[in-house]
Design a protein around this motif. Structure first.
Motif, PDB file in Angstrom:
ATOM      1  N   TRP A 322       0.832  -1.197   0.000  1.00  0.00           N
ATOM      2  CA  TRP A 322       0.000   0.000   0.000  1.00  0.00           C
ATOM      3  C   TRP A 322       0.871   1.253   0.000  1.00  0.00           C
ATOM      4  CZ3 TRP A 322      -3.870   2.985  -0.911  1.00  0.00           C
ATOM      5  CH2 TRP A 322      -4.032   4.180  -0.210  1.00  0.00           C
ATOM      6  N   LEU A 323       1.934   1.267   0.792  1.00  0.00           N
ATOM      7  CA  LEU A 323       2.821   2.428   0.828  1.00  0.00           C
ATOM      8  C   LEU A 323       3.450   2.684  -0.540  1.00  0.00           C
ATOM      9  CD1 LEU A 323       4.672   1.999   4.264  1.00  0.00           C
ATOM     10  CD2 LEU A 323       2.810   3.581   3.701  1.00  0.00           C
ATOM     11  N   LEU A 324       3.764   1.624  -1.277  1.00  0.00           N
ATOM     12  CA  LEU A 324       4.309   1.799  -2.624  1.00  0.00           C
ATOM     13  C   LEU A 324       3.265   2.409  -3.563  1.00  0.00           C
ATOM     14  CD1 LEU A 324       6.267  -1.563  -3.007  1.00  0.00           C
ATOM     15  CD2 LEU A 324       7.261   0.729  -2.846  1.00  0.00           C
ATOM     16  N   ARG A 325       2.025   1.962  -3.449  1.00  0.00           N
ATOM     17  CA  ARG A 325       0.952   2.520  -4.289  1.00  0.00           C
ATOM     18  C   ARG A 325       0.701   3.989  -3.917  1.00  0.00           C
ATOM     19  NH1 ARG A 325      -2.218  -1.905  -6.375  1.00  0.00           N
ATOM     20  NH2 ARG A 325      -3.777  -0.418  -7.140  1.00  0.00           N
ATOM     21  N   LEU A 326       0.717   4.292  -2.640  1.00  0.00           N
ATOM     22  CA  LEU A 326       0.528   5.667  -2.181  1.00  0.00           C
ATOM     23  C   LEU A 326       1.673   6.552  -2.674  1.00  0.00           C
ATOM     24  CD1 LEU A 326      -0.984   7.751  -0.440  1.00  0.00           C
ATOM     25  CD2 LEU A 326       0.350   6.952   1.525  1.00  0.00           C
ATOM     26  N   GLU A 327       2.877   6.030  -2.618  1.00  0.00           N
ATOM     27  CA  GLU A 327       4.051   6.756  -3.099  1.00  0.00           C
ATOM     28  C   GLU A 327       3.937   7.028  -4.597  1.00  0.00           C
ATOM     29  OE1 GLU A 327       8.325   4.974  -3.598  1.00  0.00           O
ATOM     30  OE2 GLU A 327       8.100   5.611  -1.520  1.00  0.00           O
ATOM     31  N   GLU A 328       3.493   6.032  -5.346  1.00  0.00           N
ATOM     32  CA  GLU A 328       3.301   6.205  -6.786  1.00  0.00           C
ATOM     33  C   GLU A 328       2.241   7.262  -7.075  1.00  0.00           C
ATOM     34  OE1 GLU A 328       1.774   3.562 -10.634  1.00  0.00           O
ATOM     35  OE2 GLU A 328       2.261   2.572  -8.731  1.00  0.00           O
ATOM     36  N   PHE A 329       1.168   7.251  -6.311  1.00  0.00           N
ATOM     37  CA  PHE A 329       0.099   8.241  -6.502  1.00  0.00           C
ATOM     38  C   PHE A 329       0.615   9.654  -6.252  1.00  0.00           C
ATOM     39  CE2 PHE A 329      -3.266  10.845  -4.590  1.00  0.00           C
ATOM     40  CZ  PHE A 329      -4.206  10.836  -5.604  1.00  0.00           C
ATOM     41  N   VAL A 330       1.361   9.832  -5.181  1.00  0.00           N
ATOM     42  CA  VAL A 330       1.877  11.165  -4.838  1.00  0.00           C
ATOM     43  C   VAL A 330       2.842  11.661  -5.910  1.00  0.00           C
ATOM     44  CG1 VAL A 330       3.277  12.449  -3.160  1.00  0.00           C
ATOM     45  CG2 VAL A 330       1.544  10.821  -2.358  1.00  0.00           C
TER      46      VAL A 330
END
Length: 339
Positions: A322-330
């Motif tokens: 999830w943190l990787l997906r959130l990082e990608e979104f940001v």
């Protein structure tokens, strides 16, 4: 006279044959070629047999191959060079390592369940500039999932037509909303129960499907309640926080027309649950910490739902994803200077 008659008999036999007398009155005929027969010359008579002897032996040998794994490896080494073993791919980690559980928090609710009061139901503040979990996951969907989702959409449009497909998706959304409303009625005390909903006939099968799961649900802490991760700046609406078989979990209720017997078949739902757990653990509205999750997939035909329990280790694994997906979104968002 007798000898002359015998000689005339023998002359009528093939000229190439010889005869010999083996006993008085008997004749033995030989099949040997006459000594003066001419020997035909062969086209292979000039071949250097010593030079090609090894080739001939390998061809006429009964063995299919004289090579061994060791000789093949040596031969490959001469042709292609030594084997270079590649290192295993490094597991990608998020740039910002944020813990799933807030170990520094003193939020441990020791209040007995009977004295705890009504489950939390905080309203979600939409349009507050904080993206939701579902929006982030939708914007960062992996290419393989996007491919299959688009192929499914095109197949459904080909089958139902554009308007028919829109009606179908609207019907699925409406059923999901009715299902969650019915669950609120079951999980909340009457004094805080949601307003009367439509007839439960539309979701009767779903409710029947989850009966064996509801028997293990207790100590309900939150129902349809907003959560916000204050340090990481995202929010969401959690379906339920309650105990399942004595373990406090974030519970996500899902409906499906197809069986989903494995956690993997729920696609991004485990990431969603992990994101909600991290948000609850860093939201001051909640005075406890959660380490586990549960995804319950209910079926319209009433067949037993599939409950997928997520251990603390599994939640930690999906929290990293999830943190990787959130990082990608940001990273995809435009900076303030370019807006």
């Amino acid at each position: 006279m007798k000898f002359g008659q015998l000689f005339s008999r023998v002359k009528r036999i093939e000229p190439a044959r010889l005869f010999s007398l083996t006993a008085p009155g008997s004749v033995s005929v030989s099949t040997a070629c006459p000594a003066n027969g001419r020997k035909k010359s062969s086209q292979y008579s000039s071949v250097n047999t010593e030079k090609y002897s090894s080739l001939v032996k390998s061809v006429v040998s009964l063995r299919t191959s004289c090579q061994t794994p060791a000789s093949l490896e040596e031969e490959d080494g001469h042709i292609y060079g030594p084997v270079v073993k590649s290192k295993p791919a490094r597991k990608r980690l998020p740039k910002t390592q944020f813990p799933l559980v807030n170990r520094n928090s003193d939020r441990i609710d020791l209040t007995p369940e009977a004295e705890r009061g009504s489950p939390a139901r905080f309203a979600l503040q939409r349009g507050a500039g904080t993206p939701s979990v579902t929006h982030i996951l939708r914007q960062t969907i992996p290419p393989d999932q996007a491919f299959y989702l688009e192929r499914w959409r095109k197949n459904m449009i080909a089958l139902l037509g554009e308007d028919g497909f829109n009606d179908y998706t609207l019907h699925i959304f409406r059923q999901g909303k009715l299902f969650h409303s019915a669950l609120e009625t079951l999980l909340l005390p009457e004094k805080v129960s949601a307003e009367p909903t439509e007839s439960s006939e539309a979701v009767e099968g779903y409710l029947e499907s989850i009966q064996h799961v509801l028997r293990h649900i207790g100590d309900v802490r939150a129902v349809e309640s907003a959560v916000r991760h204050q340090p990481l700046l995202y929010q969401g609406l959690v379906d339920c926080v309650a105990q399942f078989r004595g373990k406090l979990c974030v519970i996500d209720w899902k409906t499906s027309e197809k069986p989903k017997p494995s956690l993997r078949s729920t696609f991004d739902n485990p990431l969603q649950v992990a994101a909600y757990i991290g948000a609850i653990n860093n939201d001051d509205n909640y005075k406890y910490q959660v380490e586990r999750g549960l995804i319950v997939v209910a079926y319209k035909d009433g067949s037993p739902a599939h409950p997928h329990f997520m251990t603390s280790e599994l939640c930690q694994e999906y929290w990293t994803k999830w943190l990787l997906r959130l990082e990608e979104f940001v990273e995809r968002q435009p900076t303030a200077s370019t807006q």
